[in-house]
Motif scaffolding. Structure first.
Motif, mmCIF file in Angstrom:
data_model
loop_
_atom_site.group_PDB
_atom_site.id
_atom_site.type_symbol
_atom_site.label_atom_id
_atom_site.label_comp_id
_atom_site.label_asym_id
_atom_site.label_seq_id
_atom_site.Cartn_x
_atom_site.Cartn_y
_atom_site.Cartn_z
ATOM 1 N N LEU A 134 18.980 -15.296 -61.417
ATOM 2 C CA LEU A 134 18.254 -16.516 -61.053
ATOM 3 C C LEU A 134 16.780 -16.421 -61.410
ATOM 4 N N VAL A 135 16.182 -15.258 -61.165
ATOM 5 C CA VAL A 135 14.768 -15.059 -61.497
ATOM 6 C C VAL A 135 14.549 -15.142 -63.005
ATOM 7 N N GLU A 136 15.475 -14.589 -63.765
ATOM 8 C CA GLU A 136 15.342 -14.574 -65.227
ATOM 9 C C GLU A 136 15.540 -15.958 -65.838
ATOM 10 N N LYS A 137 16.574 -16.683 -65.394
ATOM 11 C CA LYS A 137 16.935 -17.948 -66.042
ATOM 12 C C LYS A 137 16.279 -19.167 -65.401
ATOM 13 N N LYS A 138 15.905 -19.064 -64.138
ATOM 14 C CA LYS A 138 15.247 -20.159 -63.417
ATOM 15 C C LYS A 138 15.983 -21.497 -63.584
ATOM 16 N N PRO A 139 17.248 -21.563 -63.201
ATOM 17 C CA PRO A 139 17.971 -22.837 -63.290
ATOM 18 C C PRO A 139 17.472 -23.813 -62.230
ATOM 19 N N GLU A 140 17.994 -25.045 -62.268
ATOM 20 C CA GLU A 140 17.635 -26.040 -61.265
ATOM 21 C C GLU A 140 17.962 -25.516 -59.871
ATOM 22 N N ASP A 141 17.057 -25.758 -58.931
ATOM 23 C CA ASP A 141 17.222 -25.313 -57.538
ATOM 24 C C ASP A 141 17.239 -23.785 -57.409
ATOM 25 N N TYR A 142 16.653 -23.070 -58.383
ATOM 26 C CA TYR A 142 16.773 -21.611 -58.339
ATOM 27 C C TYR A 142 16.082 -20.979 -57.127
ATOM 28 N N LEU A 143 14.973 -21.555 -56.674
ATOM 29 C CA LEU A 143 14.307 -20.985 -55.497
ATOM 30 C C LEU A 143 15.182 -21.118 -54.251
ATOM 31 N N LYS A 144 15.805 -22.276 -54.113
ATOM 32 C CA LYS A 144 16.724 -22.487 -52.990
ATOM 33 C C LYS A 144 17.885 -21.503 -53.054
ATOM 34 N N ASN A 145 18.414 -21.291 -54.257
ATOM 35 C CA ASN A 145 19.549 -20.373 -54.427
ATOM 36 C C ASN A 145 19.136 -18.915 -54.200
ATOM 37 N N ILE A 146 17.918 -18.565 -54.620
ATOM 38 C CA ILE A 146 17.421 -17.215 -54.356
ATOM 39 C C ILE A 146 17.284 -16.990 -52.854
ATOM 40 N N GLN A 147 16.782 -18.011 -52.151
ATOM 41 C CA GLN A 147 16.664 -17.912 -50.700
ATOM 42 C C GLN A 147 18.019 -17.602 -50.069
ATOM 43 N N GLU A 148 19.058 -18.296 -50.536
ATOM 44 C CA GLU A 148 20.390 -18.111 -49.977
ATOM 45 C C GLU A 148 20.934 -16.719 -50.285
ATOM 46 N N SER B 171 4.578 -15.388 -56.666
ATOM 47 C CA SER B 171 4.348 -15.409 -58.111
ATOM 48 C C SER B 171 5.519 -14.690 -58.782
ATOM 49 N N ASP B 172 5.577 -14.748 -60.111
ATOM 50 C CA ASP B 172 6.634 -14.029 -60.830
ATOM 51 C C ASP B 172 6.553 -12.526 -60.557
ATOM 52 N N GLU B 173 5.324 -12.010 -60.452
ATOM 53 C CA GLU B 173 5.143 -10.584 -60.161
ATOM 54 C C GLU B 173 5.662 -10.237 -58.770
ATOM 55 N N ASP B 174 5.367 -11.098 -57.803
ATOM 56 C CA ASP B 174 5.871 -10.888 -56.439
ATOM 57 C C ASP B 174 7.400 -10.881 -56.427
ATOM 58 N N ARG C 110 8.788 -7.696 -57.824
ATOM 59 C CA ARG C 110 8.588 -6.596 -56.873
ATOM 60 C C ARG C 110 9.652 -6.658 -55.772
ATOM 61 N N SER C 111 9.933 -7.859 -55.284
ATOM 62 C CA SER C 111 10.945 -8.019 -54.242
ATOM 63 C C SER C 111 12.327 -7.612 -54.749
ATOM 64 N N MET C 112 12.647 -7.997 -55.970
ATOM 65 C CA MET C 112 13.942 -7.625 -56.551
ATOM 66 C C MET C 112 14.047 -6.100 -56.708
ATOM 67 N N HIS C 113 12.929 -5.480 -57.065
ATOM 68 C CA HIS C 113 12.904 -4.020 -57.183
ATOM 69 C C HIS C 113 13.165 -3.368 -55.825
ATOM 70 N N HIS C 114 12.581 -3.920 -54.781
ATOM 71 C CA HIS C 114 12.823 -3.390 -53.430
ATOM 72 C C HIS C 114 14.312 -3.467 -53.078
ATOM 73 N N HIS C 115 14.951 -4.566 -53.450
ATOM 74 C CA HIS C 115 16.385 -4.708 -53.170
ATOM 75 C C HIS C 115 17.190 -3.615 -53.879
ATOM 76 N N ARG C 116 16.866 -3.387 -55.144
ATOM 77 C CA ARG C 116 17.591 -2.339 -55.880
ATOM 78 C C ARG C 116 17.335 -0.965 -55.269
ATOM 79 N N GLU C 117 16.104 -0.756 -54.803
ATOM 80 C CA GLU C 117 15.751 0.519 -54.173
ATOM 81 C C GLU C 117 16.495 0.697 -52.844
#
Length: 214
Positions: A114-128, A166-169, A172-179
């Protein structure tokens, strides 16, 4: 929501979280529509959704207002979350099954996509997906007491989320998840707990920085 409504919703939610729209400030459809250069229909729909989210409240005959959640409220909520969810992450490292880890991986990969492709409603979907990710860790912890406490926190309507990232934030959050997944796979209680602490502390710092608070 339509794409335009989602954009209005995201913009208003970000303004609320950043403090640009202050607690108890009235939101007038006409003024917002003019400000965002859109019709009143997507503004009305976005306001309805924000009201359902608990970020706005209505007064009969007066209109919609920003819910009175201030910086200190959010800081207190996050300090409690850090204590509770860090404990849950540590327990998950000791108790997680292969199925739990597989579910965490699926959520993480979906969020990366979702972060890479940024489809419609991607922020809402990332939240979920983020909600699912944290829920899986809680289930893996298998602690009724932590579940009860966390449920109370989740029911609090205001959340920071990814709307001010931001994109950087976001990366970083995605990296924390993988960690976190790595720490849980390793079975290290301290490692998983520490990563969750950093993850949530970073979210709080992002919020404070956006509000220009030291």
């Amino acid at each position: 929501m339509t794409k335009l409504t989602d954009e209005v919703y995201t913009t208003l939610r970000r303004k609320i979280m950043e403090g640009e729209l202050a607690p108890n400030e009235q939101l007038k459809e006409e003024r917002i529509a003019k400000l965002l250069d859109v019709s009143r229909t997507p503004v009305r729909t976005a306001i309805n959704q924000l009201t359902l989210d608990g970020l706005l409240y209505r007064e009969r005959g007066r209109g919609s207002f920003v819910s009175a959640w201030n910086t200190e409220d959010i800081k207190e909520i996050f300090e409690i979350r850090i204590q509770v969810e860090s404990k849950a992450a540590g327990l998950a490292a000791l108790k997680a099954s292969a199925m739990h880890i597989e579910s965490l991986l699926k959520c993480s990969m979906k969020m990366d996509e979702l972060v890479e492709k940024k489809p419609e409603d991607y922020l809402k979907n990332i939240q979920e997906e983020n909600r699912k990710f944290h829920s899986i860790i809680l289930k893996a912890a298998a602690s009724p007491r932590l579940t009860k406490i966390t449920k109370t926190l989740v029911e609090i309507p205001i959340t920071i989320g990814f709307y001010i990232y931001s994109d950087e934030d976001m990366q970083r959050s995605m990296h924390h998840h993988r960690e976190l997944i790595h720490a849980i796979r390793m079975g290290s209680q301290e490692y998983a707990s520490d990563v969750m602490t950093v993850h949530l502390r970073a979210a709080l710092c992002r919020f404070l920085t956006n509000r220009d608070i030291k």
